[in-house]
Write a protein that holds these residues in place. Sequence first.
Motif, PDB file in Angstrom:
ATOM      1  N   UNK C 459       0.773  -1.098  -0.255  1.00 11.35           N
ATOM      2  CA  UNK C 459       0.017   0.068   0.089  1.00 11.35           C
ATOM      3  C   UNK C 459       0.945   1.334   0.005  1.00 11.35           C
ATOM      4  N   UNK C 460       0.728   1.982  -0.985  1.00 12.94           N
ATOM      5  CA  UNK C 460       1.956   3.221  -1.282  1.00 12.94           C
ATOM      6  C   UNK C 460       1.311   4.376  -0.362  1.00 12.94           C
ATOM      7  N   UNK C 461       1.955   5.477  -0.234  1.00 13.56           N
ATOM      8  CA  UNK C 461       1.532   6.459   0.837  1.00 13.56           C
ATOM      9  C   UNK C 461       0.388   7.187   0.607  1.00 13.56           C
ATOM     10  N   UNK C 462       0.051   7.156  -1.021  1.00 17.51           N
ATOM     11  CA  UNK C 462      -1.475   7.659  -1.296  1.00 17.51           C
ATOM     12  C   UNK C 462      -2.411   6.625  -1.155  1.00 17.51           C
ATOM     13  N   UNK C 463      -2.222   5.335  -0.835  1.00 16.71           N
ATOM     14  CA  UNK C 463      -3.283   4.448  -0.768  1.00 16.71           C
ATOM     15  C   UNK C 463      -3.383   3.679  -1.892  1.00 16.71           C
ATOM     16  N   UNK C 464      -2.663   3.822  -3.007  1.00 17.13           N
ATOM     17  CA  UNK C 464      -2.684   3.106  -4.056  1.00 17.13           C
ATOM     18  C   UNK C 464      -2.011   1.743  -3.837  1.00 17.13           C
ATOM     19  N   UNK C 465      -2.489   0.816  -4.698  1.00 16.51           N
ATOM     20  CA  UNK C 465      -1.924  -0.706  -4.442  1.00 16.51           C
ATOM     21  C   UNK C 465      -0.808  -1.079  -5.437  1.00 16.51           C
ATOM     22  N   UNK C 466      -0.235  -2.030  -4.994  1.00 19.76           N
ATOM     23  CA  UNK C 466       0.951  -2.184  -6.048  1.00 19.76           C
ATOM     24  C   UNK C 466       1.424  -3.767  -5.679  1.00 19.76           C
ATOM     25  N   UNK C 467       1.291  -4.699  -6.772  1.00 22.89           N
ATOM     26  CA  UNK C 467       1.396  -6.243  -6.584  1.00 22.89           C
ATOM     27  C   UNK C 467       2.559  -6.450  -7.130  1.00 22.89           C
ATOM     28  N   UNK C 468       3.578  -7.082  -6.383  1.00 22.25           N
ATOM     29  CA  UNK C 468       4.846  -7.352  -6.732  1.00 22.25           C
ATOM     30  C   UNK C 468       4.928  -9.060  -6.653  1.00 22.25           C
ATOM     31  N   UNK C 469       5.308  -9.683  -7.783  1.00 20.69           N
ATOM     32  CA  UNK C 469       5.486 -10.795  -7.873  1.00 20.69           C
ATOM     33  C   UNK C 469       6.343 -11.573  -8.888  1.00 20.69           C
ATOM     34  N   UNK C 470       6.707 -12.476  -8.661  1.00 19.28           N
ATOM     35  CA  UNK C 470       7.808 -13.267  -9.617  1.00 19.28           C
ATOM     36  C   UNK C 470       7.342 -13.891 -10.933  1.00 19.28           C
ATOM     37  N   UNK C 471       5.852 -14.110 -10.944  1.00 21.88           N
ATOM     38  CA  UNK C 471       5.555 -14.793 -11.862  1.00 21.88           C
ATOM     39  C   UNK C 471       5.476 -13.965 -13.301  1.00 21.88           C
ATOM     40  N   UNK C 472       6.118 -14.354 -14.063  1.00 26.07           N
ATOM     41  CA  UNK C 472       6.034 -13.767 -15.510  1.00 26.07           C
ATOM     42  C   UNK C 472       4.708 -13.886 -16.306  1.00 26.07           C
ATOM     43  N   UNK C 473       4.340 -12.943 -16.811  1.00 26.77           N
ATOM     44  CA  UNK C 473       3.269 -12.896 -17.664  1.00 26.77           C
ATOM     45  C   UNK C 473       3.657 -13.266 -19.257  1.00 26.77           C
ATOM     46  N   UNK C 474       3.766 -14.532 -19.663  1.00 30.59           N
ATOM     47  CA  UNK C 474       4.296 -14.466 -21.046  1.00 30.59           C
ATOM     48  C   UNK C 474       3.543 -14.656 -22.131  1.00 30.59           C
ATOM     49  N   UNK C 475       2.295 -13.729 -21.765  1.00 31.18           N
ATOM     50  CA  UNK C 475       1.402 -13.524 -22.878  1.00 31.18           C
ATOM     51  C   UNK C 475       0.070 -13.836 -22.805  1.00 31.18           C
ATOM     52  N   UNK C 476      -0.093 -14.839 -21.655  1.00 29.31           N
ATOM     53  CA  UNK C 476      -1.291 -15.546 -21.280  1.00 29.31           C
ATOM     54  C   UNK C 476      -2.146 -14.907 -20.644  1.00 29.31           C
ATOM     55  N   UNK C 477      -1.764 -13.593 -20.143  1.00 28.02           N
ATOM     56  CA  UNK C 477      -2.682 -12.678 -19.447  1.00 28.02           C
ATOM     57  C   UNK C 477      -2.768 -12.950 -17.766  1.00 28.02           C
ATOM     58  N   UNK C 478      -1.722 -13.488 -17.133  1.00 32.32           N
ATOM     59  CA  UNK C 478      -1.867 -13.922 -15.876  1.00 32.32           C
ATOM     60  C   UNK C 478      -1.969 -12.459 -15.091  1.00 32.32           C
ATOM     61  N   UNK C 479      -1.259 -11.503 -15.498  1.00 32.53           N
ATOM     62  CA  UNK C 479      -1.089 -10.230 -14.540  1.00 32.53           C
ATOM     63  C   UNK C 479      -2.324  -9.601 -14.674  1.00 32.53           C
ATOM     64  N   UNK C 480      -3.220  -9.635 -15.708  1.00 34.36           N
ATOM     65  CA  UNK C 480      -4.631  -9.098 -15.577  1.00 34.36           C
ATOM     66  C   UNK C 480      -5.139  -9.810 -14.820  1.00 34.36           C
ATOM     67  N   UNK C 481      -5.247 -11.215 -14.920  1.00 32.19           N
ATOM     68  CA  UNK C 481      -6.156 -11.877 -13.691  1.00 32.19           C
ATOM     69  C   UNK C 481      -5.783 -11.599 -12.548  1.00 32.19           C
ATOM     70  N   UNK C 482      -4.579 -11.493 -12.168  1.00 34.99           N
ATOM     71  CA  UNK C 482      -4.018 -11.276 -10.997  1.00 34.99           C
ATOM     72  C   UNK C 482      -4.419 -10.066 -10.344  1.00 34.99           C
ATOM     73  N   UNK C 483      -4.439  -8.925 -11.210  1.00 40.88           N
ATOM     74  CA  UNK C 483      -4.724  -7.349 -10.966  1.00 40.88           C
ATOM     75  C   UNK C 483      -6.375  -7.509 -10.407  1.00 40.88           C
ATOM     76  N   UNK C 484      -7.069  -8.363 -11.394  1.00 44.60           N
ATOM     77  CA  UNK C 484      -8.475  -8.435 -10.886  1.00 44.60           C
ATOM     78  C   UNK C 484      -8.926  -9.164  -9.497  1.00 44.60           C
TER      79      UNK C 484
END
Lengths: 288, 153, 764
Positions: C459-484
């Motif tokens: 949680x950043x100082x302004x209340x926004x959220x940041x997801x930090x992970x090791x799993x690469x999105x190699x085009x299949x769309x995982x980062x989008x799903x995880x953001x959801x």
Amino acid sequence: MKDMRYIRAASVTEVTDCLKKYGDKAKILAGGQSLVPLLRQRLARPGLLIDISRVADLKFIRKTKNTLKIGALTTHRQLETDPLIREHLPILADMEKQLASVQIRNLGTLGGNLCHADPAGDVAPALMALGAKLKLISATGARTMSVENFFKDFFETAIRPDEVLAEIDIPLLPDLGHAIYIKHSSRGVDTAIIGVGTFILKDHDTDTCKEIRLCVGAVGPVPIRAKNAEAVIRGKVVTGKTIAEAGKKAREEISPVSDLQGSAEYKKELIEVFIQRALKAASSGRRK
Amino acid sequence: MIIESSITLDGPVKEVWEKLLDPACLKNCIPGCESVSVQSNGEFKGTVKVKIGPIKARFDVVLTIVEMQPPVRLVSKMQGRDRFHTGRFTQENQLALEEINPDRTRLTYTSNLSISGKIATFGERIFRAKAKEMEKNFLASLSDILKHEERKQ
Amino acid sequence: MAKNEIIGRPFARVDGRRKACGDAVYGPDIKMPGMLHAKFLASPYPHARIVHVDTEKAEKLSGVKTILTAKDVPQVCWGLMVKDTPVLAGDKARFMGEPLAVVAATKREIAEEAAELIQVEYEELKPVFDPEEALGPGAPLIHEGAEAYACAMPGLIRYGNVCGQTKISGGDPEQGWRESDLIFEDRFSTPVQHHGFIEPHAVTARFDSNGRLEIWTSTQAIFAIRMALGEIMGLPLNRIRVIGTEVGGGFGGKTDITVEHFCALLARMTGKPVKMQLTRSEMMTYTSARHGCVIHLKTGVKKDGKIVTREARLLFDTGGYAGHGPGVAALGANTILGPYRTPHFKIDSLSVYTNKMNFSFMRGPGGVQAGFACESHMDRIARELNLDPLDFRIKNLISDGDTSATGQRMEAVGIQEALNSVAKISNWKQRKKSKNRGWGLCCCQYELVGMTSSALVKLSEDGSLHLVIGAIDHGQGSSTVLAQILAQEMDIPADQIAVTVGDTDTAPYDTGTFGDRVTFNMGNAVIEAARDLKVQLFSGAAAMLESPAENLELVGQMIRDRDNPEKAISLLELAMGSYFFQGGAPMGKSTVLAPFQAYAYEKVEGNPYPATPAHTYACQVVEVSVDRDTGMVRVENIYSCHDAGRMINPLGTEGQIQGGIMMGLGYALWEEVVFDGGRVTNPNLIDYKMPFAINQPKIRIAVTETKTPNGPYGARGVGNPPVLLPAAAIANAIHDAVGVRIRELPLTPERVLFSLKREAANKK
């Protein structure tokens, strides 16, 4: 690549002057669809690259009384979509639709395709069937040669080191003349495993075949005419029986070699099938 | 790829055998061959130019005799490397001669050709066909030379 | 809470814009000042002793900075299963294309020229290319002294040229044969398939002055790369930073090191950044590809169509090195029964060394080969029993509560519903049969990979959220799903969440992006991390709001008292308060090791993997037409139904299924890495034929949702099954159309035509 010079020619004269000077050390670059991959792999290492892609005099499609004249720099896509071609030589538009992808057709040129002389090229058998002639220009003059005599070996043509292919001259189809091009490739728009260009002219009164050309690509070092098969048809009424016999003859007279595209045995099967299909389609006059 | 063929040649077995091991004859028969020489260790060395349209290669070729039963059987191995690094090839050959009659000899030939490097990567389709054709021309030239030989006698 | 608003709604990809606009940074885009370029020298022989390597001539070439041969590199062997792979081939080369030396030079062309100038003296050894022959008594040993190799995975069965073997048995097969009315036997063979990603392998490495290695690579598994590099470079893992670039296609081909170690070694030697980017032909002769496989199946059935018993033998040709071969063989073994109840069975699956490049993971490993065999075999049995292929399958389908071959109690078995659904959308029961046209059906049950995923939510100082992970999105769309998923948990619009992936320095550990594990496993990790964050936020807010923490809820970026909604504080205020006055920066973290039911080891031998935490299900109906004169097959329609457990992003789900079907279509009809002995004859995309866009048939997709109890919101991965289906579905449809059963892939026109001719000749 490090020792290669590059010239962009502005006119045919400039091209022929360069060729005169550099001969077989020079290589002409038109649409680049065949040459560039070879350069990239350093399989071709010309001393000089003459880029003719901006030579306006080589880009045209013109109708004369008996022929269509096409500039060597005409792209495949232009050929595919040009109204004059569609009206007078729809075989060429049909052939182009089966040649590679739109992206390649947008860049690749008719002259480049012929001069590259890939034995599996689609253009050559279609033009052979039409009895097209090629105009070759050098600094010392011009000469004309039939497409049929142009190809000498895998990727080898009769063009001299000082010549450039300028124009393709194609006779218009006579009344009752029909020409078609069909091919077989594994993914539809792939390199041909077999391509057959066919021209048939029938007699108005007797319905017999007056003239025939069966031109087969991708089955040897150069596109060839299936002359024994032609002989079966010439002078006769085209029937299911003669078509079947012509297919058999073609199969006997052509000896393809096995490669990644298919075994020799498979290609033999295709020769018979495609000669028959071509004859059926051309003789039924489905296409002018 | 395997290339197999068989041809009937003019001349007795012994003469055909000698021709096959004669550098001058080989130079004349191998399409694009620029030189052939026999080394002290019995190896043949030579250069062969191959041109296919815009692709030009010049192979330094070494031919080693693996097994020999004069004048009827010859097993050899040929290795070539293009000077411009476009590729290399290995060819294992088995050749047999058989007397048909005192003046005619049957030559049977099997070779296993393997081309590698860029040259093969790019044009397998063409190189297969080209190799077949070169082999055909080789036999035609050999046949020609032997015919010519007979006329002289 | 406004639950279910984000999960299950179509959502545009978080990486879409930067990819469409061309500013995404892929492996080949990395450039650094003073960067050198590397090339390797590949063995021209499939099996040869390396007698002498002379680099003198090559070193003299202007622009060459360094050349490394086997003697110059660490004398360690690496490998993810069997440690059998030297850094550079030293004593012998085991496949044509194996690197023997690496060159760093100022230009790629110079490095290439130098590699060609290296003189190597070889002594050719007798090679073996056929896995069947490699098992024979007189076969040349590809690895002498293989027993001495260390193994990264426990329990591998190894001997001779076998580097892994999985055996599974259950019931009493002998009794099974006695009880069977009919017995069917088939032999299938499948080709080597190239991944065909657009982006080549591209790696850039540099050492900083403190001796710390930084490496940019197009990879699916940054931590696996780090681990292998640590072993090879002799560095502790905290001195290696692996940064995953954007990946232009992975499909399993970027899960292991390919040239990362070469770049790292050359960078250490030269003190300069070193980049290596493979050409297509290098990718197709050196890096991994899908295993070719030979499968024997023998099945006993009752007259009424009940399966009684099956014996299966699978031979995976793994090439010169083990790679993931032992695991792929295990996956094949686990898949070969399909989703069918089989009381008695005996399965034997081997991974065998040959003198070819190392085959390894490719989308649906083991399952694609086994799926083709199992489902073609099933179709044959149905036909010969005069049963509709659908009815025959339904009669034998497993369901919840059944025990799998490997001894797990099956749950959330989605196949029944998927099969009903595909029958409905394809109108199977009313399918029209016309001349030379036919219909084929195929089912699949596959496994997803569990293992470890961890996530960090800041949680950043302004209340926004940041997801930090090791799993690469190699085009299949995982980062989008995880953001959801994070958005759902935190009740915040998904497009306000930033996702940073793929840097071993900043991300907590993750096993990697493969085996349908990211949505499933990382999804769970993100939920856990979000919940961990909420606990912290609620405890901070409880003090500020003077409400008990258990009374608090997070709604619309506000934390409020459920009973007294007036008492509320925004995330912004909470973050500010937290950062400056109380508790410090809130960070949610989690690490999840997916729970699984262990194998029943009395039934399973030699399987190096832990059991799957969840199975995946799909089925497909295909309609084809066949040109009897040329053998050309045209796929007219594909109807495909996939169980997603729970769809997180329908856009991504459908996209992934479509892409997988096209990959399966290529495998079915065209794709084959062709070998002439040990040499690949078509290492380019002219002669290796992948489908064009125009070859895409009409594809209709249905998704069923049989909730997986241990998946995030019930979700499971959908990436692999689409590739398992088309080959058998099309082969079965060809049989329906023209009556020939083809047991060998790809289904080329030539193969179809000659099968027809043989069939006609047999009839005479």
